[in-house]
Design an enzyme around this catalytic site. Structure first.
Site: not given
Ligand code: NAD
Length: 498
Positions: A167, A191, A194-195, A244, A299, A398
């Site tokens: 998101f 994909k 969803e947020r 994450s 991140c 985090e």
């Molecule tokens: P998130 O992991 O909750 O969601 C990311 C994506 O994964 C979404 O599209 C979500 O629908 C999907 N997802 C989440 N849980 C899932 C599951 N159990 N099974 C299948 N799909 C699932 O992350 P977020 O809260 O949207 O974003 C924040 C996180 O992203 C932070 O941890 C941040 O550090 C990380 N991030 C990392 C980078 C990088 O380059 N390392 C860049 C941006 C964000």
């Protein structure tokens, strides 16, 4: 607007918009006003299947389209995006809460990825070596050696690629993935989170205006059910994930178990080291901007600062002073320097961390819960803890919000040791005037992206975004040369004509 009238977001596949059919819907709210703005399907697996089928059907023609033709669509897309920067930024402000300046910055960073992908004819070029075999004078028999044998390696598209995005940069992160993927001849299914998926949809609608053929670019909404369908699908070859560590670990292991190539850019806990000889103003501004820019939801946010020796004497008061006067408000307000957290869950999580920091014994210098902020919206002001230690949750985990913790260190080596205790290794920065100290930092710190006298060392698209440890699963990172290699497979040819 009443929640029942919130617009339902459509999928985009086969070049058309499709209404969702889902038993579970998620309502998203403008984080600055708490008004409902979109309703998103969570479990429309049929749409996910249709999107993969569309991408699969488009692959043969697209992969055999000359790369020089493929990138013409990207050149056109870049021009279209330049004309829509303000519109896209406004959507990001509305659904994510960033300030307008931050939102514009994120769109610009996305455009940088398109420019990089326009270099595909050079970037995916293969290599050739004539006369690869040793000549007969070095061989025992004539069969062993040979003349006139040449060899080459080509880089070829791999098929349907899937992108799963977070998101926090709803428009930019998808652009880390699909422009390079399609420039290399692949087709793509995105994909988005969803947020806050509205800016990803608008960006993809604009891509269709740039003339990409039907099925090359597809977008499907959803949560875990949809992700599972995509990452296990036989017709999907590669999965690029940003999000994450918890979700990334699952997606990496599940995708690999289903024979996909997978790259997962994951969570982070980033440390900044400040030496006593650093330029004070630059260090305070750099650390502050890194911790509180994008409301700490990135991140590359430096969420722990480690002043060495007497640097603490000027750094901590400088940060506290800045925190008190920092304008926290709606992203659309030109005076706002920091917007809200993106949703209620994030707001609750950050409040929990502030409580945990107090309970674990850190000294709360500025409490973002009491900051001057709008009444409605998921606002938390800049929060600063002193006397934190590595075993506290505010340091080990985090937070992904506007909370900065200070760990005091007595030497550079002690400071680096604090950084290296972290499970994460996305980035680390140091502020100093000493080349010797900078060199020691560079050669001992465990992080994949490092900065010297720079608060947020965000690589431009020509360089890989290269986190280490639990910040990354895979071997080829996103962007840079890694990105080209991730979205192509190599083929070696050995040939003799005489
Ligand atoms: P998130 O992991 O909750 O969601 C990311 C994506 O994964 C979404 O599209 C979500 O629908 C999907 N997802 C989440 N849980 C899932 C599951 N159990 N099974 C299948 N799909 C699932 O992350 P977020 O809260 O949207 O974003 C924040 C996180 O992203 C932070 O941890 C941040 O550090 C990380 N991030 C990392 C980078 C990088 O380059 N390392 C860049 C941006 C964000």
């Amino acid at each position: 607007m009443p929640e029942s009238q919130t617009p339902v977001l459509h999928h985009l596949y086969s070049g058309k918009s499709h209404a969702p059919s889902s038993s579970q819907m998620r309502t998203n709210f403008n984080p600055g006003t708490q008004e409902p703005i979109s309703s998103v399907a969570l479990d429309d697996v049929v749409a996910a299947e249709n999107a993969v089928q569309a991408a699969h059907a488009a692959f043969p023609a697209w992969s055999s389209t000359p790369v020089g033709d493929r990138i013409q669509h990207l050149f056109k897309y870049k021009t279209i995006l330049e004309q829509h920067v303000d519109e896209l930024a406004e959507i990001i402000v509305q659904e994510h809460g960033k300030t307008t300046a931050e939102a514009i910055g994120s769109v610009r960073r996305g455009i940088d990825c398109i420019e990089h992908a326009c270099g595909a004819p050079i970037l995916m070029m293969g290599r050739t070596l004539p006369q690869i075999a040793v000549s007969s004078s070095f061989c025992r028999t004539q069969d062993e050696g040979g003349v006139g044998i040449d060899s080459s390696v080509d880089r070829l598209p791999i098929g349907v690629c899937v992108g799963i995005t977070p998101f926090n940069f709803p428009m930019m992160v998808p652009l880390w993935m699909w422009p390079m993927a399609v420039a290399c001849g692949n087709t793509f299914v995105l994909k988005p989170s969803e947020r806050d998926p509205m800016s990803s949809i608008r960006a993809m609608e604009l891509a269709h205006e740039a003339g990409f053929p039907e099925g090359v670019l597809n977008l499907v909404h959803g949560g875990p059910d949809v992700v599972n369908h995509l990452i296990k699908h036989d017709d999907v070859q590669a999965v690029s994930f940003v999000g994450s560590t918890q979700a990334g670990k699952y997606i990496y292991s599940t995708g690999c178990a289903h024979n996909k190539r997978v790259q997962c850019m994951c969570g982070a806990k980033n440390f900044s080291i400040i030496m006593p000889d650093a330029n004070r103003e630059a260090a305070i501004d750099g650390v502050f901007g890194s911790a509180f820019g994008n409301t700490g939801q990135r991140c590359l946010a430096g969420s722990v600062v480690v002043p060495v020796g007497e640097a603490a004497d000027w750094l901590i008061p400088g940060l506290a002073e800045k925190a008190k006067s920092f304008q926290t408000g709606r992203g659309c307000n030109a005076k706002s320097q920091m917007g809200p957290l993106q949703d209620e869950a994030a707001y609750d999580r950050v409040h929990d961390f502030i409580e945990a920091g107090i309970e674990e014994g850190a000294t709360l210098l500025t409490d973002g819960r009491n900051h001057d902020m709008p009444d409605k919206g998921y606002f938390v002001g800049p929060t600063l803890f002193d006397n934190a230690t590595s075993n506290m949750r505010i340091v080990a985990e985090e937070i992904f919000g506007p909370v900065l913790s200070v760990i005091r260190a007595s030497s550079l080596d002690d400071a680096v040791a604090e950084v290296n205790k972290s499970e994460y290794g996305n980035m680390s920065v140091m502020f100093t005037d000493s080349g010797h100290a900078a060199h020691r930092f560079e050669t001992t710190v465990q992080a994949g992206m490092i900065g010297i006298n720079v608060g947020v060392p965000a690589p431009m698209a020509a360089f890989p975004f290269s986190g280490w440890k639990k910040s990354f699963f895979g071997d080829l990172h996103t962007n840079g040369e890694d990105g080209v290699r991730f979205f192509t497979k190599s083929r070696v040819t050995v040939r003799r004509w005489i």
